[in-house]
Design a protein around this motif. Structure first.
Motif, mmCIF file in Angstrom:
data_model
loop_
_atom_site.group_PDB
_atom_site.id
_atom_site.type_symbol
_atom_site.label_atom_id
_atom_site.label_comp_id
_atom_site.label_asym_id
_atom_site.label_seq_id
_atom_site.Cartn_x
_atom_site.Cartn_y
_atom_site.Cartn_z
ATOM 1 N N SER A 21 33.089 8.873 21.197
ATOM 2 C CA SER A 21 33.781 10.159 21.366
ATOM 3 C C SER A 21 33.570 11.052 20.160
ATOM 4 N N LEU A 22 33.492 10.468 18.973
ATOM 5 C CA LEU A 22 33.164 11.244 17.772
ATOM 6 C C LEU A 22 31.831 11.957 17.979
ATOM 7 N N ALA A 23 30.838 11.244 18.457
ATOM 8 C CA ALA A 23 29.518 11.848 18.692
ATOM 9 C C ALA A 23 29.582 12.916 19.787
ATOM 10 N N LEU A 24 30.268 12.613 20.876
ATOM 11 C CA LEU A 24 30.367 13.568 21.984
ATOM 12 C C LEU A 24 31.108 14.830 21.558
ATOM 13 N N GLU A 25 32.216 14.665 20.850
ATOM 14 C CA GLU A 25 32.991 15.833 20.415
ATOM 15 C C GLU A 25 32.239 16.642 19.364
ATOM 16 N N THR A 26 31.489 15.968 18.508
ATOM 17 C CA THR A 26 30.670 16.683 17.528
ATOM 18 C C THR A 26 29.607 17.519 18.235
ATOM 19 N N THR A 27 28.990 16.940 19.245
ATOM 20 C CA THR A 27 28.005 17.685 20.029
ATOM 21 C C THR A 27 28.654 18.890 20.699
ATOM 22 N N GLY A 28 29.856 18.702 21.235
ATOM 23 C CA GLY A 28 30.575 19.814 21.852
ATOM 24 C C GLY A 28 30.916 20.911 20.858
ATOM 25 N N LEU A 29 31.338 20.517 19.666
ATOM 26 C CA LEU A 29 31.669 21.510 18.637
ATOM 27 C C LEU A 29 30.427 22.296 18.207
ATOM 28 N N THR A 30 29.312 21.607 18.028
ATOM 29 C CA THR A 30 28.092 22.331 17.654
ATOM 30 C C THR A 30 27.622 23.224 18.791
ATOM 31 N N GLY A 31 27.791 22.751 20.019
ATOM 32 C CA GLY A 31 27.434 23.574 21.176
ATOM 33 C C GLY A 31 28.288 24.828 21.284
ATOM 34 N N TRP B 173 29.892 25.008 13.742
ATOM 35 C CA TRP B 173 29.147 24.027 12.968
ATOM 36 C C TRP B 173 29.948 23.486 11.786
ATOM 37 N N LEU B 174 30.689 24.324 11.104
ATOM 38 C CA LEU B 174 31.464 23.867 9.949
ATOM 39 C C LEU B 174 32.579 22.912 10.376
ATOM 40 N N VAL B 175 33.211 23.209 11.492
ATOM 41 C CA VAL B 175 34.246 22.311 12.013
ATOM 42 C C VAL B 175 33.605 20.972 12.379
ATOM 43 N N ALA B 176 32.452 21.021 13.040
ATOM 44 C CA ALA B 176 31.753 19.791 13.434
ATOM 45 C C ALA B 176 31.379 18.964 12.210
ATOM 46 N N ALA B 177 30.828 19.602 11.197
ATOM 47 C CA ALA B 177 30.431 18.882 9.984
ATOM 48 C C ALA B 177 31.666 18.324 9.273
ATOM 49 N N GLY B 178 32.715 19.116 9.190
ATOM 50 C CA GLY B 178 33.948 18.643 8.551
ATOM 51 C C GLY B 178 34.547 17.462 9.280
ATOM 52 N N TYR B 179 34.495 17.527 10.591
ATOM 53 C CA TYR B 179 35.025 16.448 11.426
ATOM 54 C C TYR B 179 34.272 15.138 11.178
ATOM 55 N N VAL B 180 32.954 15.203 11.156
ATOM 56 C CA VAL B 180 32.142 14.003 10.932
ATOM 57 C C VAL B 180 32.379 13.453 9.524
ATOM 58 N N VAL B 181 32.302 14.322 8.532
ATOM 59 C CA VAL B 181 32.472 13.870 7.143
ATOM 60 C C VAL B 181 33.880 13.316 6.931
ATOM 61 N N ALA B 182 34.891 14.013 7.412
ATOM 62 C CA ALA B 182 36.272 13.558 7.227
ATOM 63 C C ALA B 182 36.498 12.219 7.926
#
Length: 154
Positions: free
Chosen positions: A97-107, A111-120
């Motif tokens: 779900s982390l991967a799927l939600e990151t893809t959704g955020l970048t889509g 991008w900053l939210v997606a990167a912050g989410y992954v790093v955090a």
């Protein structure tokens, strides 16, 4: 559930597989409940998935240290580890779900939210796992160990 013999590897023992499956069902339902309680923020941050991954990392660190501190793995400890660790916490945490939600955020172009989410998630998840291990190291006989063997007194 007897001991595992050389001719019956743990991954071929249907009773152990059933424990993992039952634990996975419990963990998945718990994850779904957290997702309902913590919906994504208006900025798109997936709070439910973030919370289960960080909490799950902490609990897994604590569980595995607590089991390791009990000494050599017995059949009973193996069942607990497989049910609670591989099953419940494996079903509770969700890096897919982390991967799927990151893809959704970048889509969505955030991008900053997606990167912050992954790093955090990765940084806090690692720190949470370390904290769980440290908590497991704090006592000679963990609470978890006493739950496994209530007849033993510290």
């Amino acid at each position: 559930m007897g001991t595992v013999t050389a001719d019956r590897a743990p991954h071929r023992d249907l009773r152990l597989l059933a424990l993992v499956a039952a634990g996975g069902a419990v963990g998945s339902v718990a994850r779904y409940g957290v997702g309902l309680l913590l919906p994504p923020s208006s900025g798109g941050w997936p709070w439910g998935t973030f919370a289960v991954n960080v909490l799950g990392a902490f609990l897994l660190g604590w569980l595995l240290e607590a089991v390791a501190r009990r000494g050599p793995e017995t059949p009973r400890l193996r069942r607990v580890r497989l049910f609670a660790g591989t099953g419940v916490l494996g079903g509770f945490t969700t890096y897919s779900s982390l991967a799927l939600e990151t893809t959704g955020l970048t889509g969505d172009g955030v991008w900053l939210v997606a990167a912050g989410y992954v790093v955090a998630t990765l940084v806090l998840g690692t720190l949470a796992a370390l904290l769980g291990v440290l908590l497991g190291l704090r006592s000679r006989r963990s609470t978890f160990g006493r739950l496994l063997h209530p007849e033993e007194r510290p």
